[in-house]
Design a protein around this motif. Structure first.
Motif, short mmCIF file in Angstrom:
data_model
loop_
_atom_site.label_atom_id
_atom_site.label_comp_id
_atom_site.label_asym_id
_atom_site.label_seq_id
_atom_site.Cartn_x
_atom_site.Cartn_y
_atom_site.Cartn_z
N GLN A 15 -1.82 34.49 14.53
CA GLN A 15 -1.94 34.78 13.10
C GLN A 15 -0.67 35.44 12.57
OE1 GLN A 15 -5.21 37.37 12.09
NE2 GLN A 15 -5.10 36.82 9.93
N LYS A 16 -0.15 36.42 13.30
CA LYS A 16 1.05 37.13 12.87
C LYS A 16 2.26 36.20 12.73
CE LYS A 16 3.98 41.07 13.89
NZ LYS A 16 4.22 42.23 14.76
N HIS A 17 2.31 35.18 13.60
CA HIS A 17 3.47 34.28 13.62
C HIS A 17 3.18 32.93 12.97
CE1 HIS A 17 5.99 36.94 16.04
NE2 HIS A 17 4.85 37.35 16.55
N ASN A 18 2.06 32.84 12.27
CA ASN A 18 1.67 31.60 11.57
C ASN A 18 1.67 30.38 12.49
OD1 ASN A 18 1.36 32.88 9.03
ND2 ASN A 18 3.58 32.91 8.82
N ILE A 19 1.04 30.57 13.64
CA ILE A 19 0.93 29.51 14.65
C ILE A 19 -0.55 29.24 14.86
CG2 ILE A 19 1.39 28.92 17.07
CD1 ILE A 19 3.61 31.07 16.99
N ASP A 20 -0.90 27.99 15.07
CA ASP A 20 -2.28 27.66 15.40
C ASP A 20 -2.62 28.33 16.74
OD1 ASP A 20 -4.47 25.98 16.72
OD2 ASP A 20 -4.42 25.19 14.67
N PRO A 21 -3.77 29.00 16.83
CA PRO A 21 -4.14 29.66 18.09
C PRO A 21 -4.18 28.72 19.29
CG PRO A 21 -5.58 30.39 16.32
CD PRO A 21 -4.74 29.27 15.77
N ARG A 24 1.94 23.20 27.08
CA ARG A 24 3.03 22.91 26.15
C ARG A 24 4.06 24.03 26.30
NH1 ARG A 24 5.36 24.40 21.90
NH2 ARG A 24 4.76 24.63 19.80
N PRO A 25 5.30 23.67 26.64
CA PRO A 25 6.32 24.71 26.78
C PRO A 25 6.70 25.31 25.43
CG PRO A 25 7.30 22.55 27.10
CD PRO A 25 5.82 22.34 26.94
N MET A 26 7.11 26.55 25.46
CA MET A 26 7.60 27.22 24.25
C MET A 26 8.99 26.68 23.92
SD MET A 26 6.41 31.13 25.12
CE MET A 26 6.65 31.83 23.47
N THR A 27 9.27 26.53 22.64
CA THR A 27 10.61 26.13 22.21
C THR A 27 11.53 27.35 22.27
OG1 THR A 27 10.24 26.64 19.88
CG2 THR A 27 9.64 24.40 20.62
N ALA A 28 12.82 27.10 22.14
CA ALA A 28 13.78 28.20 22.15
C ALA A 28 13.50 29.20 21.03
CB ALA A 28 15.20 27.65 22.03
N SER A 29 13.15 28.71 19.84
CA SER A 29 12.88 29.63 18.74
C SER A 29 11.58 30.40 18.96
CB SER A 29 12.86 28.89 17.40
OG SER A 29 11.80 27.96 17.34
N ILE A 33 10.42 31.27 21.91
CA ILE A 33 10.76 32.26 22.94
C ILE A 33 11.50 33.42 22.30
CG2 ILE A 33 12.14 32.68 25.02
CD1 ILE A 33 11.43 29.75 25.83
N LYS A 34 12.41 33.14 21.39
CA LYS A 34 13.15 34.19 20.69
C LYS A 34 12.20 35.06 19.88
CE LYS A 34 16.77 36.22 18.68
NZ LYS A 34 16.44 37.63 18.60
N ASP A 35 11.27 34.44 19.17
CA ASP A 35 10.28 35.20 18.40
C ASP A 35 9.44 36.10 19.31
OD1 ASP A 35 11.13 34.01 16.04
OD2 ASP A 35 9.47 32.58 15.94
N ALA A 36 9.04 35.57 20.46
CA ALA A 36 8.24 36.35 21.40
C ALA A 36 9.06 37.53 21.94
CB ALA A 36 7.75 35.48 22.54
N VAL A 64 15.51 37.53 25.50
CA VAL A 64 15.07 36.17 25.82
C VAL A 64 15.12 35.96 27.32
CG1 VAL A 64 15.72 33.74 25.60
CG2 VAL A 64 15.68 35.20 23.57
N ASN A 65 16.17 36.46 27.97
CA ASN A 65 16.29 36.30 29.42
C ASN A 65 15.13 36.93 30.16
OD1 ASN A 65 18.63 34.81 29.39
ND2 ASN A 65 19.96 36.58 29.57
N ASP A 66 14.57 38.01 29.62
CA ASP A 66 13.44 38.66 30.27
C ASP A 66 12.24 37.72 30.39
OD1 ASP A 66 14.75 41.09 30.66
OD2 ASP A 66 14.05 41.90 28.75
N LEU A 67 12.12 36.79 29.48
CA LEU A 67 11.01 35.84 29.55
C LEU A 67 11.26 34.74 30.59
CD1 LEU A 67 10.22 35.69 25.77
CD2 LEU A 67 8.59 36.33 27.53
#
Length: 90
Positions: free
Chosen positions: A33-39, A50-55, A57-60, A68-71
């Motif tokens: 909800q906070k990131h306007n993403i479908d749950p 489904r892998p996370m995209t670069a953007s 991962i950056k948001d996370a 980003v490297n920590d992920l």
């Protein structure tokens, strides 16, 4: 779940994302909800459907206050993210 040392990159990112959600007490639906993403997308990340995209991962990384490297690194690869909870090592 695989041992963290035997995960591929997408699995490691998903593992770290889930761990960070848990450590920060954030529910999947609240993150979505906070990131306007479908749950269902967040669920797919965590279940490595489904892998996370670069953007994404950056948001996370920004959300959790990590790099980003920590992920991308598992357990003992980065002392900061050392996994000590047996739940994450099974």
């Amino acid at each position: 779940m695989k041992n963290v040392k035997n995960m591929n990159t997408d699995e490691t990112v998903a593992f770290n994302f889930k761990r960070l959600l848990d450590e920060n007490g954030i529910r999947q639906k609240d993150y979505a909800q906070k990131h306007n993403i479908d749950p269902s997308v967040v669920s797919k990340w965590i279940n490595n459907k489904r892998p996370m995209t670069a953007s994404e991962i950056k948001d996370a990384a920004d959300e959790f206050g990590v790099t980003v490297n920590d992920l991308y690194y598992a357990g003992t690869d980065r002392k900061r993210l050392e996994v000590t909870n047996s739940e994450y090592l099974s």
